[in-house]
Scaffold this active site. Structure first.
Site, PDB file in Angstrom:
ATOM      1  N   GLU A  10      81.353  43.941  90.030  1.00 14.30           N
ATOM      2  CA  GLU A  10      82.356  44.358  89.539  1.00 14.30           C
ATOM      3  C   GLU A  10      82.290  44.401  87.838  1.00 14.30           C
ATOM      4  OE1 GLU A  10      86.138  42.348  90.676  1.00 14.30           O
ATOM      5  OE2 GLU A  10      85.124  42.294  92.692  1.00 14.30           O
ATOM      6  N   GLY A  56      90.770  36.592  91.414  1.00 19.17           N
ATOM      7  CA  GLY A  56      91.839  36.820  90.282  1.00 19.17           C
ATOM      8  C   GLY A  56      92.330  35.423  90.192  1.00 19.17           C
ATOM      9  N   GLU A 102      85.900  34.806  77.326  1.00 21.48           N
ATOM     10  CA  GLU A 102      85.165  36.125  77.351  1.00 21.48           C
ATOM     11  C   GLU A 102      86.417  37.056  76.654  1.00 21.48           C
ATOM     12  OE1 GLU A 102      83.451  37.886  81.072  1.00 21.48           O
ATOM     13  OE2 GLU A 102      85.421  38.329  81.127  1.00 21.48           O
ATOM     14  N   ARG A 157      97.448  47.351  99.812  1.00 21.30           N
ATOM     15  CA  ARG A 157      97.740  45.983 100.695  1.00 21.30           C
ATOM     16  C   ARG A 157      99.113  45.718 100.941  1.00 21.30           C
ATOM     17  NH1 ARG A 157      93.324  42.007  98.060  1.00 21.30           N
ATOM     18  NH2 ARG A 157      91.515  43.503  97.335  1.00 21.30           N
ATOM     19  N   ARG A 213      79.798  39.074  99.475  1.00 19.50           N
ATOM     20  CA  ARG A 213      80.375  39.368 100.669  1.00 19.50           C
ATOM     21  C   ARG A 213      80.923  40.766 100.793  1.00 19.50           C
ATOM     22  NH1 ARG A 213      85.393  39.565  98.680  1.00 19.50           N
ATOM     23  NH2 ARG A 213      85.947  38.179  96.967  1.00 19.50           N
ATOM     24  N   HIS A 236      89.643  48.198  86.102  1.00 19.98           N
ATOM     25  CA  HIS A 236      88.610  47.233  86.788  1.00 19.98           C
ATOM     26  C   HIS A 236      88.072  48.035  88.006  1.00 19.98           C
ATOM     27  CE1 HIS A 236      88.611  43.164  89.224  1.00 19.98           C
ATOM     28  NE2 HIS A 236      87.385  43.874  89.274  1.00 19.98           N
ATOM     29  N   VAL A 256      87.518  42.802 100.553  1.00 25.16           N
ATOM     30  CA  VAL A 256      88.816  43.192 101.206  1.00 25.16           C
ATOM     31  C   VAL A 256      88.914  44.613 101.366  1.00 25.16           C
ATOM     32  CG1 VAL A 256      91.377  43.285 101.236  1.00 25.16           C
ATOM     33  CG2 VAL A 256      90.137  41.262 100.531  1.00 25.16           C
TER      34      VAL A 256
END
Length: 452
Positions: free
Chosen positions: A279, A169, A204, A343, A297, A212, A300
């Site tokens: 994404e 982000g 973009e 989170r 990877r 998202h 989170v």
């Protein structure tokens, strides 16, 4: 009978993700080894690992970026494999290659795949050629305000300036007109150089009312790529995720099918192996989707996928990294129920600025459908050297309403004293009607803050 697991595993990370990987290693008889900075010596991930190697002659913030030192530590302690977690060195092709050159297994995709999609401009080109929908934007990096303005005429405002090497982000700015574009261009390039060592930026089209949504993919040793469902990550502050859930609420079935299909196509296009995430932005009005990026990877927010599929993604990562098959038929793992992750961060609940401190109280919630992946406990100190993430509080239930109910109760029960936390904001967020009805977009956090 071959287990397809390494005998020993070096974890090149810290905090809750290192602790979470240690847990899986312990459950499957794999010896866990961690490296750590001096300030992290008392954290749970160090205490719970089978072996801990301190690196005490570097600044705290540099320890987990010291690739040469980490590879040397793995070789000295006889690690058979290296798991990078997320962040730090996890998406550096050079580190993955160094691990392999040292004779250890890399728990992740190939260095070539990491390099191919680590450059956002190159990633857009690769997936577009494979037939994945890509949003309108510049086809290459932009090197001057004049070139940016020329491209903007073709793309249209508002638009986003993005760092080609960015992630998490960071490295993004939104311009609503030519004057704003001119002002932001050099600032965005400078920030990209400072954060990522690469000043290239591209343009973009900015979707004002966007969701998202990302897809968990898994590439197997035989070349098969499977999709393990999607996660809605639209609840963000400063383009960084706060709450994630799976499956994405109020998403038409045909849009979900297209997301899963596109993610698999993207994975195949780069010969993807191991766990990864593709994404997308989804227009909240038209449901048109466009590729954002691929993360090479573990994410989170992977626990919500684990909760709805019943999988241990780290276990599957280790098996594939060792050249084996998955432990179960991944393609047949249809999601069950609904899961949400919040989170919990060491930051104030209004401005979201870091709030480090010594933890004098740490009471985690528990109960049916509740999972807490935490990096700290009472007596630890949260410093300003690293990301402020303290813990991930997850709730799973048979329905979205049930998961929200369990999450609300668990947030009320979670007590942390010492550092500032965003618990107050999270409690308010999950009780907001816009979150409850599941028809929100990336503007939700701002709307909730504005209403208080």
């Amino acid at each position: 009978m071959k287990t397809w697991l390494p005998a020993s595993l070096l974890i090149a990370n810290r905090g809750e993700i290192a602790r979470r990987i240690v847990r899986t290693a312990r459950e499957h008889g794999v010896r866990s080894i961690v490296v750590h900075s001096p300030g992290d010596a008392e954290l749970p991930f160090v205490r719970e690992a089978d072996e801990a190697i301190g690196i005490d002659d570097l600044p705290e913030s540099q320890v987990y970026l010291a690739a040469d030192r980490i590879v040397s530590a793995g070789m000295r302690c006889g690690a058979e494999a290296v798991h990078p977690g997320y962040g730090f060195l996890s998406e550096r092709a050079s580190f993955a290659r160094a691990v392999q050159d040292a004779g250890m297994r890399w728990v992740g995709p190939s260095p070539a795949a990491i390099a191919a999609v680590g450059d956002k401009i190159e990633a857009r080109r690769i997936v577009a050629e494979a037939g994945v929908p890509v949003g309108k934007g510049s086809g290459d990096s932009i090197d001057s305000p004049e070139a940016a303005m020329a491209e903007a005429e073709a793309i249209g405002y508002p638009l986003m300036l993005k760092a080609s090497a960015g992630g998490g982000g960071m490295g993004m700015s939104v311009a609503h007109d030519q004057a704003e574009l001119t002002t932001l261009f050099e600032a965005t390039r400078s920030r990209a150089e400072r954060l990522f060592g690469d000043s290239r930026v591209f343009l973009e089209r900015f979707v004002e009312h966007a969701r998202h949504v990302e897809v968990q993919i898994f590439g197997l040793a035989d070349g098969t790529v499977v999709a393990l469902g999607e996660r809605d990550c639209s609840t963000q502050r400063r383009n960084q995720k706060v709450v994630e859930e799976s499956p994405a609420p109020n998403l038409p079935g045909e849009v979900r099918d297209e997301l899963l299909r596109a993610a698999v196509v993207a994975g195949r296009a780069v010969g993807y192996r191991n766990a990864g995430t593709v994404e997308f932005l989804v227009d909240a009005v038209t449901f048109e989707l466009s590729f954002l990026e691929m993360n090479t990877r573990l994410q989170v927010e992977h626990p919500v996928t684990e909760l709805v599929t019943g999988l241990d993604l780290v276990h599957e990562q280790l098996r594939v990294a060792m050249g084996g098959p998955p432990s179960v038929g991944l393609a047949a793992r249809a999601p069950s129920g609904h899961a949400i992750e919040a989170r919990v961060c060491a930051e104030d609940p209004v401005r979201f600025l870091p709030g480090p401190g010594h933890v004098t109280r740490w009471d985690e919630p528990a109960g049916e459908g509740i999972r807490v992946d935490s990096g700290y406990r009472r007596g630890n100190t949260v410093t300003a050297d690293f990301d402020p993430l303290l813990a991930k509080l997850c709730a799973h239930g048979p329905t979205r309403d049930a998961a929200i109910g369990r999450l609300r109760t668990a947030l009320d029960q979670f007590a942390i004293e010492g550092p500032k936390t965003n618990l107050e904001f999270l409690r308010r967020l999950v009780r907001d009607r816009r979150f409850a009805d599941g028809r929100y977009d990336t503007g939700l956090v701002h709307a909730v803050q504005a209403a208080t």
